[in-house]
Structure formats: C-alpha cells, structure tokens
Design an enzyme around this catalytic site. Structure first.
Site, PDB file in Angstrom:
ATOM      1  N   CYS A 128       0.847  -1.200   0.000  1.00  0.00           N
ATOM      2  CA  CYS A 128       0.000   0.000   0.000  1.00  0.00           C
ATOM      3  C   CYS A 128       0.881   1.247   0.000  1.00  0.00           C
ATOM      4  O   CYS A 128       0.649   2.200  -0.749  1.00  0.00           O
ATOM      5  CB  CYS A 128      -0.888   0.029   1.237  1.00  0.00           C
ATOM      6  SG  CYS A 128      -1.841  -1.476   1.536  1.00  0.00           S
ATOM      7  N   HIS A 147       1.010   4.909  -2.101  1.00  0.00           N
ATOM      8  CA  HIS A 147       0.369   6.009  -1.371  1.00  0.00           C
ATOM      9  C   HIS A 147       1.273   6.657  -0.341  1.00  0.00           C
ATOM     10  O   HIS A 147       0.838   7.521   0.416  1.00  0.00           O
ATOM     11  CB  HIS A 147      -0.936   5.518  -0.755  1.00  0.00           C
ATOM     12  CG  HIS A 147      -1.907   5.061  -1.807  1.00  0.00           C
ATOM     13  ND1 HIS A 147      -2.492   5.928  -2.699  1.00  0.00           N
ATOM     14  CD2 HIS A 147      -2.342   3.828  -2.155  1.00  0.00           C
ATOM     15  CE1 HIS A 147      -3.270   5.249  -3.533  1.00  0.00           C
ATOM     16  NE2 HIS A 147      -3.193   3.975  -3.227  1.00  0.00           N
ATOM     17  N   ARG A 158     -13.035  -0.876  -1.557  1.00  0.00           N
ATOM     18  CA  ARG A 158     -11.861  -0.253  -2.171  1.00  0.00           C
ATOM     19  C   ARG A 158     -10.588  -1.014  -1.815  1.00  0.00           C
ATOM     20  O   ARG A 158      -9.705  -1.173  -2.663  1.00  0.00           O
ATOM     21  CB  ARG A 158     -11.761   1.211  -1.722  1.00  0.00           C
ATOM     22  CG  ARG A 158     -10.712   2.016  -2.462  1.00  0.00           C
ATOM     23  CD  ARG A 158     -11.129   2.257  -3.903  1.00  0.00           C
ATOM     24  NE  ARG A 158     -10.070   2.883  -4.691  1.00  0.00           N
ATOM     25  CZ  ARG A 158      -9.223   2.203  -5.459  1.00  0.00           C
ATOM     26  NH1 ARG A 158      -9.290   0.891  -5.527  1.00  0.00           N
ATOM     27  NH2 ARG A 158      -8.292   2.826  -6.159  1.00  0.00           N
ATOM     28  N   CYS A 180      -7.975  -2.469  -4.558  1.00  0.00           N
ATOM     29  CA  CYS A 180      -6.534  -2.181  -4.537  1.00  0.00           C
ATOM     30  C   CYS A 180      -5.732  -3.471  -4.556  1.00  0.00           C
ATOM     31  O   CYS A 180      -4.761  -3.610  -5.296  1.00  0.00           O
ATOM     32  CB  CYS A 180      -6.172  -1.380  -3.290  1.00  0.00           C
ATOM     33  SG  CYS A 180      -6.115   0.392  -3.579  1.00  0.00           S
TER      34      CYS A 180
END
Lengths: 276, 119, 100
Positions: A190, A194, A233, A237
């Site tokens: 992740c 991000h 979501r 992802c």
C-alpha cells in the site's frame, strides 16, 4: 563498574525496545509529518480530501461535481432505510441514536477481542433485531453508512488502542504489517503507491496520499458508477496488484482499517465522498 | 577433383553465411517488435504506466524516462536483471519483478531488453 | 481376421490405459497445485489469478485438451510457490519500510 555496565545495559535495552516497538502514537506522528512535509502546500486538515488536496486541476473538477453530489441519492436511500422500522418495530435509532456516530468507529472491543467497524455494527444491529444482515461492500449497507456518515460530518477521527490490552496492540500491528508488506504478482505494498509514490503519476492518474484516506467513506466512485465502502476499495486495490482480495469485514481488512484510521487521528470525518 | 573440393571449401561457408545473416537480422527485428508490443501491453510490461518511453502518450512518472538506454546500460545483462528481478538490486523497489513473478515470459524479457536498447 | 480383431482391441486397450493414466496424472497435478494455492492463502498471500487458472485447467481437461490443462496447472503451481516465497521475503522486509 558493574553497576555502570548494568545501567548501560538497561538503557540500551530501553532504547532498542522503543526503537523496535514505537507505539501507535509515534507511528502516527511520523506518518503525519511525512505527508505534511511531502506536500507543504496542503494544510493538514485538507488531507481528508485525498487526491484533491494535492492536485489543484482535479480539485477544480471535483468541486464542480460536489455542487450536485452523486452520493446524494445514496444518502436519501439511507435515510429512508433508517426511518423504516424493522419487523419487530424497532429501528437503527435504537442502536445508534441520531446516527451521528461515525467518530466512534472503528474501535477495539476488549470484551470481544475484536475490531468493530461501523459497517459491522450496522449489520449487528439488524441481526440483533431479527433482520437479515446486508451485503458488505455496496448497495443498501453503503446507503445506510452514507446517511450515518453524512450525519456525522465534522466529527474527529479518534481511534483508541487501549494500552492495557496487548491484543489490541497486536491487531494494530497486524494492520500495520499489512499496510507495509508487498503482495500480489505485481509486488506492491500500500505504502509503495500512497507513501513514496503519492503525488506521482500512473499514466494520467495521480496517486493520492495515505493521510486522510479513510475520512470520506463510503464513496461514489465514477469508475464503479455507484457507492462502495472502504473495504470494497481495499479489495479493489489488492486485486489491482494481482493479489487475491480478502472479504469485506474480514479480520485482515478490519485490522487494516484500524491502523489506517489511527494514522489519520485528529482529522475530520467528511463522508460520504465522490471520487473518480 | 581437387578443384571441386576447393570450390566447396571456399563457397561452403559463404553459402552458409548468407542466409543465416539474413535470418539473424530478421530475428532481431522480430524480437524488437515483440519487445515493443509487450512493453506497451497494459497486461504485460505496461512500462508506460511508470516510465516516459518512446512515443507513448500519457506516461506515468514513477520511474525514470527510458532514454539513451544503450549508454545507460552498456552491459545488457544489467538491464535484463533489472527487468527480470529488480528486487535483487533493491528489495524495496516498486518495480514489479517481471520475470521472477512470471508476469511476462523469459522470451518476452529478452524481447523487451532488445527493444529498450534501441531507445 | 480373428488375429486382427485381437490386435485392434489390445491397441484400443493400451490407448485407453494411457488416456486413463494421463488423466490421473492431471488430477494429481491439479490437486497438488490447489493444495499449494491453499498454502499461499493460509499465509495471506494467494495471488489474484491462481484460482482462475485452476478453473480453466479443469475446463481444458474436460474438453480433452490435456496439454493446455497441464500448462495451466503448472502456471498456477508456480504462482503459489512464488507467493509463498514472497511472503517469506516480506516478513523480514516490511518493517524497514515503516515511516518513522
């Protein structure tokens, strides 16, 4: 001499302990500082607007969309569901009062030894009153969540990891490990997209910063053409990096939600939201 | 008799060389073409999502622009290793391990290397 | 005439035996690959397409295309092995990625 050595050893142990086991609050402060330094133009409170907090051109488009928000129908549907009594005559209000409870979730339930998210609580409320649980991810449950989030706008994100409960800290740590671990055939964590990658372009899409990521759910996503919850979501992802996704409200995604929401403590809930 | 042998000895290698050279050139071109196709394919290399490259439109900028590749990678094997498994050089690399994880085949890795070295 | 019939039936028998053994080989390989997949899932690292490949392998086998079926099984098996290796790698790597 011996005393000195012993004192030094204690000091060393304490130092390495704190280095190895920085608490959630140390994590959060470092996390916040990372993003506020990476995007010095963005006021801290604005990170709840995700990509639009760091990308002025797309912010313009988004502000136009927000004039006739695509999630409005969902709030209305959620309100109707909220007002319709269950078969036993009770309703959501018997569980959640006026519905403005977003700020209380997610939380660690020390008695049950698990993380309770708002979506989980909605279904538990239904089941306690003899109603069928709703499907997590989208649909009716997302509508009710949208209504409750709307009623809760402006509440502070305030996740608490009880210090006297090692299981709570362990759940937080698992969420943290999930966030920072690469997975899937494409081998992305992740944080890869991000964190260090936030602000960069993937083709024409700019990657959003992780700080504030959890504030605005559920979201009307143009790509979906309807509303979806945070866990929907998460699943998307994971599949994008070609990992098998976990189920919404699985322990993995609840732990991820706990960690990620803790990272945004102090910011405001502003759901439901609209995204590309 | 001796003359005949001499002719064969002299011409033999020439005859063998001529068509092979042509084949090699064709094979190279075919590999470069395959490499380009795989590099642009969104389900395969999808290089454009992170790298500016060739004449591709709307490139991402997560990674460096893919230009002057021959100068940057005088050793072909270094470039191949970076595509096959970037984790070997840096375990935190955000570049997917295209060969190691079977995102593309061995042949496609070679083809992308051939193609990139033309950029 | 008699001899020919015997020869033919023996041939048919051998052929069907080899078919049976090829099928058995596929079934065993499929099962091993599915177990590998579950092993990857147990550590939370199953990849997205592995299950799909296993399903496609079953379909190919049902249509008699054992060659294609075996290739898909091999691909699924390899994916799960890679995923398990990936998990073992990441257990040691993730913490050095934490923002401090």
């Amino acid at each position: 001499m011996k005393k000195h050595v012993a004192a030094l050893m204690v000091l060393f142990a304490a130092a390495s302990w704190s280095m190895l086991f920085a608490g959630p609050e140390d994590d959060r402060m470092a996390f916040e500082k990372y993003f506020t330094s990476k995007f010095p133009e963005t006021p801290k409170h604005d990170f709840i607007n995700g990509i639009y907090s760091i990308d002025p051109p797309s912010r313009e488009q988004w502000l136009e969309i927000e004039e006739f928000p695509p999630y409005e129908l969902s709030i209305d549907a959620g309100r109707s569901a909220w007002e319709k009594p269950f078969a036993n005559g009770k309703g959501y209000a018997d569980c959640f009062g006026d519905g403005a409870v977003r700020g209380q979730y997610p939380y660690w339930d020390s008695g049950r030894k698990e993380i309770i998210t708002m979506e989980l609580a909605i279904n538990e409320c239904r089941e306690a009153n003899g109603e069928e649980p709703l499907k997590y991810g989208k649909g009716k449950l997302a509508d009710i969540s949208a209504y409750m989030s709307f009623m809760s706008r402006g509440q502070k994100i305030n996740v608490i990891i009880p210090e006297d409960d090692p299981d709570a800290l362990a759940a937080y740590e698992r969420g943290k490990q999930f966030y920072y671990s690469k997975r899937g055939q494409l081998n992305f964590a992740c944080i890869d997209c991000h964190g260090s990658g936030s602000g960069n372009l993937v083709r024409a899409d700019r990657l959003s910063p992780a700080l504030g990521h959890v504030s605005h759910w559920p979201v009307y996503r143009s790509k979906w053409g309807n509303m979806g919850t945070l866990h929907r979501r998460f699943g998307g992802c994971n599949r994008q990096v070609r990992a098998a996704s976990f189920k919404p409200q699985s322990p993995q995604y609840r732990e991820l939600e706990l960690f990620l929401t803790y990272m945004s403590n102090g910011l405001e809930y502003n759901g439901p939201g609209a995204r590309k | 008799m001796l003359k005949r042998i001499a002719v064969v000895v002299l011409l033999g290698p020439l005859l063998m060389l001529a068509p092979t050279a042509g084949l090699v050139a064709n094979a190279d071109e075919a590999m470069v073409a395959l490499g380009k196709e795989v590099a642009f394919d969104r389900r395969k290399g999808n290089c454009l999502s992170c790298h500016m490259m060739d004449n591709g439109s709307l490139p991402g900028n997560q990674g460096p622009a893919l230009v002057a590749m021959k100068a940057r990678f005088p050793d072909r094997e270094v470039l191949r290793a970076q595509i096959y498994n970037p984790l070997e050089k840096n375990p935190h690399s955000i570049m997917p391990p295209f060969g190691l994880h079977g995102i593309i085949s061995e042949k496609e890795v070679d083809a992308i290397v051939d193609y990139l070295l033309t950029l | 005439m008699m001899k020919k019939t015997i020869l033919l039936s023996v041939l048919a028998l051998v052929l069907s035996f080899s078919q049976v053994s090829a099928n058995a080989e596929f079934e065993a390989a499929w099962k091993a690959a599915d177990e590998k997949r579950m092993e990857a899932a147990a550590v939370g690292y199953e990849w997205r397409d592995t299950k799909k490949f296993l399903k496609q392998a079953k379909e190919a086998a049902e249509q008699g295309d054992l060659d294609k079926a075996m290739k898909l099984v091999a691909k699924a098996h390899e994916q799960s092995e890679d995923a398990i290796t990936q998990q073992a790698r990441e257990v040691h790597l993730w913490s050095s990625r934490v923002i401090r």
